[in-house]
Scaffold this motif. Structure first.
Motif, PDB file in Angstrom:
ATOM      1  N   GLY A  27     -12.142 -35.351  14.648  1.00  0.00           N
ATOM      2  CA  GLY A  27     -12.185 -33.896  14.767  1.00  0.00           C
ATOM      3  C   GLY A  27     -12.995 -33.282  13.646  1.00  0.00           C
ATOM      4  N   THR A  28     -13.020 -31.962  13.601  1.00  0.00           N
ATOM      5  CA  THR A  28     -13.729 -31.247  12.536  1.00  0.00           C
ATOM      6  C   THR A  28     -12.722 -30.896  11.448  1.00  0.00           C
ATOM      7  N   PHE A  29     -12.558 -31.815  10.541  1.00  0.00           N
ATOM      8  CA  PHE A  29     -11.485 -31.737   9.540  1.00  0.00           C
ATOM      9  C   PHE A  29     -11.505 -30.424   8.771  1.00  0.00           C
ATOM     10  N   SER A  30     -12.685 -29.980   8.374  1.00  0.00           N
ATOM     11  CA  SER A  30     -12.782 -28.802   7.512  1.00  0.00           C
ATOM     12  C   SER A  30     -12.245 -27.533   8.171  1.00  0.00           C
ATOM     13  N   GLU A  31     -12.152 -27.521   9.489  1.00  0.00           N
ATOM     14  CA  GLU A  31     -11.713 -26.317  10.196  1.00  0.00           C
ATOM     15  C   GLU A  31     -10.210 -26.298  10.464  1.00  0.00           C
ATOM     16  N   TYR A  32      -9.518 -27.355  10.092  1.00  0.00           N
ATOM     17  CA  TYR A  32      -8.093 -27.443  10.404  1.00  0.00           C
ATOM     18  C   TYR A  32      -7.217 -26.953   9.261  1.00  0.00           C
ATOM     19  N   LEU A  33      -6.129 -26.334   9.639  1.00  0.00           N
ATOM     20  CA  LEU A  33      -5.001 -26.173   8.730  1.00  0.00           C
ATOM     21  C   LEU A  33      -4.383 -27.556   8.547  1.00  0.00           C
ATOM     22  N   MET A  34      -4.142 -27.951   7.315  1.00  0.00           N
ATOM     23  CA  MET A  34      -3.571 -29.264   7.034  1.00  0.00           C
ATOM     24  C   MET A  34      -2.316 -29.109   6.188  1.00  0.00           C
ATOM     25  N   GLY A  35      -1.368 -29.987   6.417  1.00  0.00           N
ATOM     26  CA  GLY A  35      -0.126 -29.885   5.668  1.00  0.00           C
ATOM     27  C   GLY A  35       0.523 -31.223   5.410  1.00  0.00           C
ATOM     28  N   TRP A  36       1.452 -31.212   4.494  1.00  0.00           N
ATOM     29  CA  TRP A  36       2.311 -32.361   4.208  1.00  0.00           C
ATOM     30  C   TRP A  36       3.754 -31.963   4.498  1.00  0.00           C
ATOM     31  N   PHE A  37       4.437 -32.871   5.128  1.00  0.00           N
ATOM     32  CA  PHE A  37       5.859 -32.722   5.400  1.00  0.00           C
ATOM     33  C   PHE A  37       6.560 -33.982   4.922  1.00  0.00           C
ATOM     34  N   ARG A  38       7.879 -33.909   4.800  1.00  0.00           N
ATOM     35  CA  ARG A  38       8.625 -35.099   4.433  1.00  0.00           C
ATOM     36  C   ARG A  38       9.967 -35.115   5.131  1.00  0.00           C
ATOM     37  N   GLN A  39      10.487 -36.313   5.312  1.00  0.00           N
ATOM     38  CA  GLN A  39      11.804 -36.476   5.908  1.00  0.00           C
ATOM     39  C   GLN A  39      12.643 -37.379   5.024  1.00  0.00           C
ATOM     40  N   PRO A  40      13.553 -36.782   4.248  1.00  0.00           N
ATOM     41  CA  PRO A  40      14.444 -37.593   3.410  1.00  0.00           C
ATOM     42  C   PRO A  40      15.406 -38.398   4.286  1.00  0.00           C
ATOM     43  N   PRO A  41      15.986 -39.456   3.764  1.00  0.00           N
ATOM     44  CA  PRO A  41      16.904 -40.273   4.546  1.00  0.00           C
ATOM     45  C   PRO A  41      18.076 -39.446   5.073  1.00  0.00           C
ATOM     46  N   GLY A  42      18.302 -39.507   6.375  1.00  0.00           N
ATOM     47  CA  GLY A  42      19.426 -38.813   6.986  1.00  0.00           C
ATOM     48  C   GLY A  42      19.269 -37.317   7.103  1.00  0.00           C
ATOM     49  N   LYS A  43      18.065 -36.801   6.832  1.00  0.00           N
ATOM     50  CA  LYS A  43      17.867 -35.354   6.884  1.00  0.00           C
ATOM     51  C   LYS A  43      16.731 -34.991   7.831  1.00  0.00           C
ATOM     52  N   GLU A  44      16.613 -33.696   8.089  1.00  0.00           N
ATOM     53  CA  GLU A  44      15.546 -33.203   8.944  1.00  0.00           C
ATOM     54  C   GLU A  44      14.211 -33.209   8.189  1.00  0.00           C
TER      55      GLU A  44
END
Length: 121
Positions: A27-44
């Motif tokens: 894709g066209t990387f520069s045009e995207y909103l990018m994010g980081w998420f995480r999921q701790p053990p046993g959590k959302e």
């Protein structure tokens, strides 16, 4: 079809640092909103940080990581980064890279497979 591949996870002691990377293809990387998420053990899964497309270049952070985490992107390498410092056991989680169209509605349409971060006390 955009594909995201994370790397850089691992095991560190509390107070340590890690830098996660996410390489995008298809894709066209520069045009995207990018994010980081995480999921701790046993959590959302939870939001960590995001960075808008190149023409706005603004970033946002979850309160839990502000001051310890920096999101950045290198559009020439189609790569998103997450520099994490002063890690605590509460940062232990699977970290996911995500992206989507940068518009009024935040929608993450594609996700990586995740990379494990484990912080020991």
């Amino acid at each position: 079809q955009v594909q995201l591949v994370e790397s850089g996870g691992g095991s560190v002691e509390a107070g340590g640092s890690l830098r996660l990377s996410c390489v995008a293809s298809g894709g066209t990387f520069s045009e995207y909103l990018m994010g980081w998420f995480r999921q701790p053990p046993g959590k959302e899964r939870e939001f960590v940080a995001s960075m808008t497309a190149w023409y706005r270049a603004s970033s946002h952070y979850a309160d839990s990581v502000k001051g310890r985490v920096t999101i950045s992107r290198d559009n020439t390498k189609n790569t998103l980064y997450l520099q994490m410092t002063n890690l605590t056991p509460e940062d232990t989680a699977v970290y996911y890279c995500a992206g989507g169209p940068d518009g009024p509605a935040v929608e993450y349409e594609f996700w990586g497979q995740g990379t494990q971060v484990t912080v020991s006390s």
